[in-house]
Design an enzyme around this catalytic site. Structure first.
Site, short mmCIF file in Angstrom:
data_model
loop_
_atom_site.label_atom_id
_atom_site.label_comp_id
_atom_site.label_asym_id
_atom_site.label_seq_id
_atom_site.Cartn_x
_atom_site.Cartn_y
_atom_site.Cartn_z
N SER A 58 -1.56 -26.43 -23.62
CA SER A 58 -2.18 -26.37 -24.95
C SER A 58 -3.19 -25.24 -25.13
CB SER A 58 -2.86 -27.71 -25.27
OG SER A 58 -1.91 -28.65 -25.69
N LYS A 61 -2.30 -22.57 -27.55
CA LYS A 61 -2.53 -22.74 -28.98
C LYS A 61 -3.63 -21.79 -29.48
CE LYS A 61 -1.12 -27.58 -28.78
NZ LYS A 61 -1.55 -28.99 -28.66
N TYR A 185 7.23 -22.42 -29.08
CA TYR A 185 6.03 -23.18 -28.71
C TYR A 185 6.08 -23.61 -27.24
CZ TYR A 185 2.98 -27.22 -28.19
OH TYR A 185 2.04 -28.11 -27.72
N TYR A 237 -8.60 -32.32 -27.60
CA TYR A 237 -7.84 -33.45 -28.10
C TYR A 237 -8.78 -34.44 -28.81
CZ TYR A 237 -4.74 -31.32 -24.65
OH TYR A 237 -4.01 -30.42 -23.92
N VAL A 255 -2.91 -29.73 -20.53
CA VAL A 255 -2.58 -30.85 -19.64
C VAL A 255 -2.17 -30.40 -18.24
CG1 VAL A 255 -1.99 -32.42 -21.52
CG2 VAL A 255 -0.20 -31.00 -20.48
#
Length: 309
Positions: A58, A61, A185, A237, A255
């Site tokens: 992540s 991102k 992605y 998160y 993660v």
């Protein structure tokens, strides 16, 4: 003091577990711990083995959002993706269904990240990947590649992300087809970095887009500031608010166990001024954040008063 903080953090490595829902990540040893801090003068603090590569997950991102904003302009991206925290798990679909017109709440959750992935420059998945990898290579001054084993492990189990992407496509948020958006992605989540790479990215953000080590301008101050705001409010998160209160610096976790941090002005022993921080420890909690990594950053922020609040 830094080594005391490090040694305390290391005692937390076994309190987390590798991300079991991605089979390849489940093979990581929880005993690993590495951290790197770099300041605006090129001084480093390094602990553990900072060379091993791990996948961004992540944290990608952040990179993707920056690239999309620099290519299309910030407003174009924000027309498709909002900047509001959700308090929901990163792979939740509930806000897309319950909030008109189904616009992703922010680019740090999967719905927003898949939308951003569809905006990346290029006419094909390969073009988009190459563009982002080149951008990352220039910031870190080191080459990067996709971990194909992790990618295959993820793409074979990414049914929920496909469901999210189809919903986004139905509401006209994707700029390419579903499979291209999901592949882009997922491949970028599988891009490998080191803790030193994360620290260099954090330092560039601390310079509001100008890398202090090279004086090269990578992004506009506006993009940098919005990115750091998103990292602070949405980067961890549905524990983002908790860590904003207890740590108070812009961060983004993945993660795989990586954490990217940026400090606009601080002093940590011999390091001072703008700081970039990268941490890696693959044992994560139920929310998806590295247990030992977050303990290290928490103690660092509290000991050296790094909070922006």
């Amino acid at each position: 003091m830094l080594m005391e903080i490090t040694n305390e953090a290391k005692t937390y490595t076994k309190r987390g577990k590798p991300a079991s829902y991605i089979p390849e990540l489940a093979l990581q040893s929880v005993e690993q711990f590495a951290a790197c801090i770099v300041d605006q003068n090129g001084n480093y603090f390094e602990v553990g083995n900072i060379e091993p590569q791990f996948t961004l997950q992540s944290i990608s991102k952040v990179i993707n959002f920056i690239v999309a904003c620099e290519y299309h302009g910030l407003q174009f991206v924000l027309d498709k993706v909002d900047v509001e925290p959700t308090g929901d798990p990163f792979n939740s679909i509930i806000r897309l269904e319950s909030t008109a017109p189904g616009k992703p709440f922010n680019p740090m959750i999967n719905a927003g990240a898949i939308t951003v992935a569809s905006m990346l420059p290029g006419e094909s998945v390969k073009d988009r990947i190459d563009y982002v990898v080149d951008f990352l290579n220039r910031i870190t001054d080191s080459p990067h590649q996709i971990n194909e084993a992790v990618y295959r492990s993820e793409i074979e189990t990414t049914h929920r992300n496909r469901a999210i992407a189809y919903y986004l496509k139905a509401n006209d948020y994707l700029l390419c087809d579903v499979e291209e958006a999901v592949e882009t992605y997922t491949r970028l989540c599988s891009l490998e970095v080191s803790t030193k790479d994360l620290a260099k990215i954090g330092l560039m953000l601390a310079g509001n887009g100008v890398h202090p080590l090279t004086n090269e301008k990578f992004i506009t101050p506006k993009t940098a500031k919005v990115t750091k705001a998103l990292m602070t409010t949405c980067g961890l998160y549905n524990a983002s608010g908790k860590y904003a209160a207890s740590i108070g610096i812009p961060m983004k976790s993945g993660v795989s166990g990586g954490v990217l941090c940026t400090v606009s002005n601080g002093k940590v022993e011999h390091l001072e001024g703008k700081l970039g921080i990268g941490v890696y420890s693959p044992g994560i909690d139920d929310i998806g954040n590295s247990v030992a990594g977050m303990k290290f950053i928490e103690k660092l922020s509290q000991t050296y008063d790094l909070s922006i609040f």
